[in-house]
Design a protein around this motif. Structure first.
Motif, PDB file in Angstrom:
ATOM      1  N   UNK A 125     -34.500 -14.432   1.528  1.00 59.64           N
ATOM      2  CA  UNK A 125     -33.757 -14.740   0.398  1.00 59.64           C
ATOM      3  C   UNK A 125     -34.102 -15.503  -0.616  1.00 59.64           C
ATOM      4  N   UNK A 126     -35.068 -16.842  -0.307  1.00 62.80           N
ATOM      5  CA  UNK A 126     -35.437 -17.579  -1.401  1.00 62.80           C
ATOM      6  C   UNK A 126     -36.788 -16.753  -1.958  1.00 62.80           C
ATOM      7  N   UNK A 127     -37.617 -15.888  -0.976  1.00 61.75           N
ATOM      8  CA  UNK A 127     -38.676 -15.254  -1.534  1.00 61.75           C
ATOM      9  C   UNK A 127     -38.028 -14.219  -2.626  1.00 61.75           C
ATOM     10  N   UNK A 128     -36.946 -13.514  -2.340  1.00 60.56           N
ATOM     11  CA  UNK A 128     -36.608 -12.487  -3.489  1.00 60.56           C
ATOM     12  C   UNK A 128     -35.938 -13.283  -4.577  1.00 60.56           C
ATOM     13  N   UNK A 129     -35.262 -14.448  -4.492  1.00 49.66           N
ATOM     14  CA  UNK A 129     -34.643 -15.045  -5.380  1.00 49.66           C
ATOM     15  C   UNK A 129     -35.768 -15.640  -6.226  1.00 49.66           C
ATOM     16  N   UNK A 130     -36.926 -16.011  -5.727  1.00 51.73           N
ATOM     17  CA  UNK A 130     -38.090 -16.518  -6.524  1.00 51.73           C
ATOM     18  C   UNK A 130     -38.555 -15.411  -7.512  1.00 51.73           C
ATOM     19  N   UNK A 131     -38.781 -14.315  -6.895  1.00 45.20           N
ATOM     20  CA  UNK A 131     -39.216 -13.306  -7.678  1.00 45.20           C
ATOM     21  C   UNK A 131     -38.190 -12.769  -8.791  1.00 45.20           C
ATOM     22  N   UNK A 132     -36.880 -12.868  -8.448  1.00 48.34           N
ATOM     23  CA  UNK A 132     -35.833 -12.557  -9.338  1.00 48.34           C
ATOM     24  C   UNK A 132     -35.772 -13.485 -10.565  1.00 48.34           C
ATOM     25  N   UNK A 133     -35.845 -14.590 -10.190  1.00 49.35           N
ATOM     26  CA  UNK A 133     -35.580 -15.630 -11.256  1.00 49.35           C
ATOM     27  C   UNK A 133     -36.893 -16.242 -11.863  1.00 49.35           C
ATOM     28  N   UNK A 134     -38.054 -16.397 -11.139  1.00 53.50           N
ATOM     29  CA  UNK A 134     -39.334 -16.826 -11.941  1.00 53.50           C
ATOM     30  C   UNK A 134     -40.309 -15.679 -12.345  1.00 53.50           C
TER      31      UNK A 134
END
Length: 128
Positions: A50-59
């Motif tokens: 979840x954090x990996x995906x969120x990092x890609x999506x947000x950053x």
């Protein structure tokens, strides 16, 4: 940073719950439990995804639309599923690889990742 953390944690929880639904209920005959699962480690793995995906999506990608998140999550899940299945099958003591189970696991991972990706993107959009 707030978008990354909140959407990543929510996405990890969604991924964990979807794993329970798919692997623990819907397809439990194809993926039987051996009773030795460490649910803390499973949850931490889901949270990491979840954090990996969120990092890609947000950053990197700026994904905050659930439809775009669904597609991007599916692509991430596809690559992750192939990666995990190729390595898991490389460690087998026998040369018998069950292609049908492998394909089912890939399909489940793609669906779970797409759904988690859509939730992560939705949360990102709501927090903006």
């Amino acid at each position: 940073m707030k978008n990354f953390l909140v959407s990543g944690i929510v996405g990890g929880i969604i991924y964990f719950l979807l794993g329970w639904l798919f692997y623990g209920i819907l397809f439990k005959d194809a993926f039987p439990s051996n009773g030795n699962e460490n649910y803390v480690m499973i949850f931490l793995g889901c949270l990491t995804f979840g954090l990996f995906t969120a990092y890609i999506f947000t950053k990197w990608a700026g994904i905050s639309n659930w439809i775009t998140g669904f597609g991007a999550g599916a692509i991430l899940g596809l690559f992750m599923a192939f990666y995990m299945n190729f390595f898991a099958n490389s460690m087998k003591l026998t040369h018998e690889i069950n292609i049908q189970i492998m394909a089912l696991d890939i399909a489940i991972t793609v669906v779970m990742s797409a759904l988690a990706g859509s939730v992560i993107a939705l949360v990102n959009g709501k927090l903006k």
